[in-house]
Scaffold this motif. Structure first.
Motif, PDB file in Angstrom:
ATOM      1  N   UNK A 100      37.370  42.998  45.289  1.00 14.61           N
ATOM      2  CA  UNK A 100      38.026  42.708  44.025  1.00 14.61           C
ATOM      3  C   UNK A 100      38.704  41.353  44.006  1.00 14.61           C
ATOM      4  N   UNK A 101      38.765  40.697  45.147  1.00 16.59           N
ATOM      5  CA  UNK A 101      39.236  39.321  45.148  1.00 16.59           C
ATOM      6  C   UNK A 101      38.344  38.419  44.313  1.00 16.59           C
ATOM      7  N   UNK A 102      37.064  38.798  44.146  1.00 17.96           N
ATOM      8  CA  UNK A 102      36.151  38.008  43.318  1.00 17.96           C
ATOM      9  C   UNK A 102      36.595  37.968  41.867  1.00 17.96           C
ATOM     10  N   UNK A 103      37.429  38.924  41.459  1.00 20.59           N
ATOM     11  CA  UNK A 103      37.863  39.008  40.068  1.00 20.59           C
ATOM     12  C   UNK A 103      39.004  38.056  39.745  1.00 20.59           C
ATOM     13  N   UNK A 104      39.641  37.502  40.767  1.00 17.92           N
ATOM     14  CA  UNK A 104      40.789  36.618  40.558  1.00 17.92           C
ATOM     15  C   UNK A 104      40.605  35.357  41.397  1.00 17.92           C
ATOM     16  N   UNK A 105      39.678  34.467  41.006  1.00 16.16           N
ATOM     17  CA  UNK A 105      39.496  33.226  41.770  1.00 16.16           C
ATOM     18  C   UNK A 105      40.728  32.338  41.675  1.00 16.16           C
ATOM     19  N   UNK A 106      40.847  31.404  42.619  1.00 15.04           N
ATOM     20  CA  UNK A 106      42.009  30.516  42.658  1.00 15.04           C
ATOM     21  C   UNK A 106      42.153  29.684  41.387  1.00 15.04           C
ATOM     22  N   UNK A 107      41.049  29.447  40.704  1.00 11.64           N
ATOM     23  CA  UNK A 107      41.085  28.608  39.504  1.00 11.64           C
ATOM     24  C   UNK A 107      41.585  29.347  38.274  1.00 11.64           C
ATOM     25  N   UNK A 108      41.840  30.644  38.391  1.00 14.48           N
ATOM     26  CA  UNK A 108      42.251  31.455  37.236  1.00 14.48           C
ATOM     27  C   UNK A 108      43.699  31.878  37.421  1.00 14.48           C
ATOM     28  N   UNK A 109      44.561  31.471  36.484  1.00 14.73           N
ATOM     29  CA  UNK A 109      45.997  31.672  36.664  1.00 14.73           C
ATOM     30  C   UNK A 109      46.549  32.903  35.954  1.00 14.73           C
ATOM     31  N   UNK A 110      45.842  33.427  34.964  1.00 11.24           N
ATOM     32  CA  UNK A 110      46.433  34.526  34.187  1.00 11.24           C
ATOM     33  C   UNK A 110      45.387  35.573  33.809  1.00 11.24           C
ATOM     34  N   UNK A 111      44.802  36.261  34.801  1.00 13.47           N
ATOM     35  CA  UNK A 111      43.713  37.201  34.501  1.00 13.47           C
ATOM     36  C   UNK A 111      44.188  38.481  33.832  1.00 13.47           C
ATOM     37  N   UNK A 112      43.351  39.000  32.964  1.00 12.72           N
ATOM     38  CA  UNK A 112      43.459  40.377  32.522  1.00 12.72           C
ATOM     39  C   UNK A 112      42.284  41.124  33.134  1.00 12.72           C
ATOM     40  N   UNK A 113      42.509  42.354  33.551  1.00  5.66           N
ATOM     41  CA  UNK A 113      41.490  43.134  34.243  1.00  5.66           C
ATOM     42  C   UNK A 113      41.227  44.437  33.508  1.00  5.66           C
ATOM     43  N   UNK A 114      39.974  44.862  33.537  1.00  2.93           N
ATOM     44  CA  UNK A 114      39.575  46.141  32.947  1.00  2.93           C
ATOM     45  C   UNK A 114      38.594  46.827  33.892  1.00  2.93           C
ATOM     46  N   UNK A 115      38.788  48.135  34.080  1.00  6.30           N
ATOM     47  CA  UNK A 115      37.832  48.935  34.848  1.00  6.30           C
ATOM     48  C   UNK A 115      37.204  49.962  33.921  1.00  6.30           C
ATOM     49  N   UNK A 116      35.899  49.893  33.796  1.00  7.05           N
ATOM     50  CA  UNK A 116      35.136  50.935  33.116  1.00  7.05           C
ATOM     51  C   UNK A 116      34.710  51.929  34.182  1.00  7.05           C
ATOM     52  N   UNK A 117      35.080  53.202  34.007  1.00  6.93           N
ATOM     53  CA  UNK A 117      34.843  54.206  35.042  1.00  6.93           C
ATOM     54  C   UNK A 117      33.991  55.352  34.507  1.00  6.93           C
ATOM     55  N   UNK A 118      33.073  55.806  35.347  1.00  2.00           N
ATOM     56  CA  UNK A 118      32.226  56.945  35.034  1.00  2.00           C
ATOM     57  C   UNK A 118      32.067  57.792  36.286  1.00  2.00           C
ATOM     58  N   UNK A 119      32.228  59.103  36.132  1.00  4.08           N
ATOM     59  CA  UNK A 119      32.047  60.038  37.234  1.00  4.08           C
ATOM     60  C   UNK A 119      30.633  60.612  37.175  1.00  4.08           C
ATOM     61  N   UNK A 120      29.975  60.635  38.333  1.00  2.00           N
ATOM     62  CA  UNK A 120      28.595  61.110  38.426  1.00  2.00           C
ATOM     63  C   UNK A 120      28.493  62.237  39.438  1.00  2.00           C
ATOM     64  N   UNK A 121      27.527  63.111  39.206  1.00  2.00           N
ATOM     65  CA  UNK A 121      27.125  64.129  40.164  1.00  2.00           C
ATOM     66  C   UNK A 121      25.782  63.685  40.737  1.00  2.00           C
ATOM     67  N   UNK A 122      25.777  63.343  42.019  1.00  2.00           N
ATOM     68  CA  UNK A 122      24.554  62.850  42.653  1.00  2.00           C
ATOM     69  C   UNK A 122      23.604  64.006  42.929  1.00  2.00           C
ATOM     70  N   UNK A 123      22.372  63.876  42.447  1.00  2.00           N
ATOM     71  CA  UNK A 123      21.379  64.942  42.597  1.00  2.00           C
ATOM     72  C   UNK A 123      20.046  64.347  43.047  1.00  2.00           C
TER      73      UNK A 123
END
Length: 296
Positions: free
Chosen positions: A169-192
Motif C-alpha cells: 500500500x506504499x504504492x498508493x502514497x508516493x513521495x510526490x503526493x502530499x494530500x492523498x485521499x484513499x478508497x477501498x472497494x471490498x468484495x467478499x468471495x467464496x472460493x469454489x
C-alpha cells in the motif's frame, strides 16, 4: 482536512499494515482531522456486538485515533468523532493496489460465520456449509493461503495520487503526493472449484487505463448496495489497542459471490504488478463504538 505533506511518509508506513501483512504460512507480496461532537442520534445507537473475542477494557482502547476498520457493516452505530472528506468514486481515482485476505475481515449479512480470533480467522460466507463435493474438490495453484471452500475478502485500493499500481500500500502514497485521499472497494468471495463461477482475472488490473486513470477491469456490481463509511487500514498488525492512523473511505458490498479458485491461481501464475502470491491475514472485528464512525 487532507493529510499534510509532513505526514505522508509516516502515513505510507502505516498503510503497510493492510497490504503487507501475510498469513502465518503464505508469503506476502500486499491528523489533524476536524473534530466534531458525537450527535444525539449516534449516542442513542445501541452498543455493537459480534461473535468475536472479548473487547479490551476501556483503558486499552486507542480512542485518540480516528475511526477504525473492519466492522460489522450491518450495524450503523459509532461514536468516534473524527471526520475527514469521503474519497471520490473509484472511477475518478487510480487503482494502486489489489490484494486479498483470508477470511473476511468485515462481518456482513452473507458473511457472518465467525471462524476464529487468530490471524487467519475472521468471518466465512454463510453459504460455505452448503458447497457440493465438486465445489470443494482439491485444487493446486500458485496463490497460497486459499483453498476451495475458503472465504476471501478482496480489496481494490484507490488513491487520488498520480500513482502507478504497485507492490504494497506504499504504492498508493508516493513521495510526490502530499494530500492523498484513499478508497477501498471490498468484495467478499467464496472460493469454489467451479469454472462457471466468477473469474478473478477479469476483475484484476491487467494494465487497464480509462481516461488516464488506472482501473480494475471490473468490480462486482450485483452483490448489493455497498456500505460506505470512514475507517482505517486493516491487517493483523492492528487491533483495538493498536490502531491505524490512516484515513480511508470504505465501500463494502454486503453479499458474498462465488469465485473460481483456478482463476485466482492463474492470476498469480501469470504474475501481477502487485507481486501478490498469497492471501493476507485479518484484523479482528472492531466492535468498540468509540473506535467506529457512524455509518451515514
Amino acid at each position: 482536512m487532507r493529510i499534510a505533506h509532513t505526514f505522508s511518509i509516516a502515513f505510507a508506513m502505516l498503510l503497510l499494515g493492510c497490504g503487507t501483512e501475510s498469513m502465518p504460512e503464505p508469503d506476502s507480496s500486499a491528523e489533524d482531522a476536524p473534530q466534531a461532537e458525537p450527535s444525539a442520534d449516534a449516542a442513542a445507537e445501541p452498543e455493537l456486538s459480534a461473535d468475536a473475542a472479548p473487547e479490551p477494557n476501556d483503558e486499552t482502547l486507542c480512542i485518540d485515533m480516528g475511526p477504525q476498520t473492519p466492522r460489522d457493516i450491518s450495524n450503523t452505530a459509532g461514536l468516534n468523532p473524527v471526520t475527514f472528506p469521503f474519497a471520490p468514486p473509484a472511477s475518478e481515482m487510480n487503482l494502486c493496489n489489489l490484494h486479498t485476505h483470508t477470511n473476511a475481515e468485515h462481518r456482513g449479512p452473507e458473511f457472518s460465520v465467525f471462524v476464529s480470533d487468530a490471524d487467519d480467522g475472521g468471518y466465512a460466507c454463510d453459504a460455505a456449509a452448503d458447497l457440493s463435493e465438486a465445489e470443494l474438490a482439491p485444487a493446486e495453484g500458485a496463490y497460497r493461503g486459499v483453498e476451495p471452500g475458503d472465504t476471501i475478502e478482496v480489496h481494490w485500493v484507490h488513491t487520488t495520487c498520480a500513482a502507478m499500481p504497485g507492490e504494497g500500500l506504499g504504492a498508493c502514497v508516493p513521495d510526490t503526493c502530499s494530500d492523498p485521499l484513499l478508497r477501498v472497494e471490498a468484495q467478499v468471495f467464496l472460493a469454489v472449484n467451479d469454472p462457471d463461477a466468477l473469474d478473478f482475472t477479469a476483475m484484476a488490473y491487467g494494465g487497464n487505463v480509462v481516461d488516464d486513470l488506472h482501473q480494475a477491469q471490473m468490480i462486482p456490481a450485483t452483490t448489493g448496495e455497498p456500505v460506505v463509511f470512514r475507517g482505517s487500514t486493516t491487517g493483523p498488525s492492528y487491533d483495538q489497542s493498536t490502531c491505524s492512523a490512516a484515513q480511508v473511505t470504505w465501500s463494502v458490498r454486503p453479499q458474498c459471490a462465488r469465485l473460481d479458485i483456478d482463476s485466482l491461481y492463474r492470476w498469480a501464475e501469470q504474475g501481477n504488478v502487485f507481486n501478490e502470491t498469497g492471501s493476507h491475514g485479518v484484523r479482528q472485528l472492531v466492535t468498540a463504538p468509540e473506535l467506529l464512525a457512524p455509518i451515514e
